[in-house]
Scaffold this active site. Structure first.
Site, short mmCIF file in Angstrom:
data_model
loop_
_atom_site.label_atom_id
_atom_site.label_comp_id
_atom_site.label_asym_id
_atom_site.label_seq_id
_atom_site.Cartn_x
_atom_site.Cartn_y
_atom_site.Cartn_z
N HIS A 1 0.85 -1.19 0.00
CA HIS A 1 0.00 0.00 0.00
C HIS A 1 0.90 1.25 0.00
O HIS A 1 1.87 1.31 0.76
CB HIS A 1 -0.90 -0.02 1.24
N ASP B 1 -6.79 -2.60 4.41
CA ASP B 1 -5.41 -2.13 4.63
C ASP B 1 -5.05 -2.13 6.13
O ASP B 1 -4.26 -1.29 6.58
CB ASP B 1 -5.21 -0.72 4.03
C1 GRF Z 1 0.99 0.55 -6.19
O1 GRF Z 1 1.16 1.90 -5.85
C2 GRF Z 1 0.56 -0.24 -4.98
O2 GRF Z 1 1.07 0.25 -3.77
C3 GRF Z 1 -0.93 -0.08 -4.99
O3 GRF Z 1 -1.28 -0.08 -6.36
C4 GRF Z 1 -0.18 0.32 -7.14
C5 GRF Z 1 0.07 -0.79 -8.10
O4 GRF Z 1 1.07 -0.48 -9.04
N1 GRF Z 1 -1.57 -1.12 -4.21
P1 GRF Z 1 1.66 -1.63 -9.97
O5 GRF Z 1 0.49 -2.28 -10.70
O6 GRF Z 1 2.38 -2.60 -9.10
O7 GRF Z 1 2.57 -0.91 -10.93
#
Ligand code: GRF
Length: 205
Positions: A114, A150
């Site tokens: 997160h 979360d």
């Molecule tokens: C990331 O910022 C993650 O923390 C959140 O969603 C985004 C996903 O990015 N849960 P990616 O698909 O891994 O590039």
């Protein structure tokens, strides 16, 4: 000496999959020596991350929502995970809440990343929430999933500064860079088994 039997990991994505790729790189470069990425699953057939996973020769499966209820969809997901004897699930930009059935089948075996220092700014648009609140530092958190959004036990966190001229995009990019390192470090710990959950605390054994 590395263990012969690897901890089997499934990564669930919905979008671009940059964290999934960071995990795949960490495993192939030997930084998470006790794990293997067994499958990458997307709930969206058009997720850009699927093609990236295939380009790394990872097995991909689409388990689409197709308008099904959360429970129906998750029952299929859990069946796929069990068929592949998955030990741990890493959510990486997976944009769907999990059903009680999924949570109980993989209790304390589902990780999420997160883009904030939880418990601050859970839910959507964490970077926007951080800017609007005016915090001077934010960051990212890898945690186990439980029934609270979360809210599960925290495995690892990393801090980044919030700069005066940050936009949501610049802050998100600075956090994402740290996410890519943090997730593999957290997975290495979990795959090694050298931790225990004491109350809400994840501590090294
Ligand atoms: C990331 O910022 C993650 O923390 C959140 O969603 C985004 C996903 O990015 N849960 P990616 O698909 O891994 O590039």
């Amino acid at each position: 000496m590395p263990r012969e039997v690897k901890t089997k990991i499934a990564i669930l994505i919905s979008g671009r999959g940059s964290n999934m790729l960071a995990l795949a790189d960490a495993v192939s470069e030997g930084r998470v020596s006790e794990a293997e990425i067994t499958i990458v699953i997307s709930d969206q057939a058009n997720a850009a991350g699927l093609a990236h996973a295939q380009s790394r020769n990872l097995k991909t499966i689409e388990v689409e929502r197709r308008g099904r209820s959360r429970d129906e969809h998750d029952r299929e997901l859990v069946a796929v995970l069990q068929e592949h004897q998955i030990d741990f699930v890493c959510l990486a930009g997976y944009m769907r809440l999990l059903s009680a059935h999924f949570l109980s089948a993989y209790q304390n075996r589902i990780l999420n990343i997160h883009p904030s220092l939880l418990p601050a700014f859970p839910g959507l648009d964490a970077q926007k929430q951080a800017l609007e609140h005016g915090v001077k530092f934010s960051g990212c958190t890898v945690h186990f999933i439980d029934e609270i959004l979360d809210g599960g036990p925290i495995i690892a966190q990393r801090i980044v500064p919030v700069l005066d001229d940050d936009t949501e995009e610049t802050l998100a990019a600075r956090i994402l860079e740290e996410e890519h390192k943090l997730y593999s470090e957290a997975l290495a710990l979990v795959a090694s088994g050298a931790y225990e959950i004491v109350g809400r605390r994840v501590v090294r054994k």
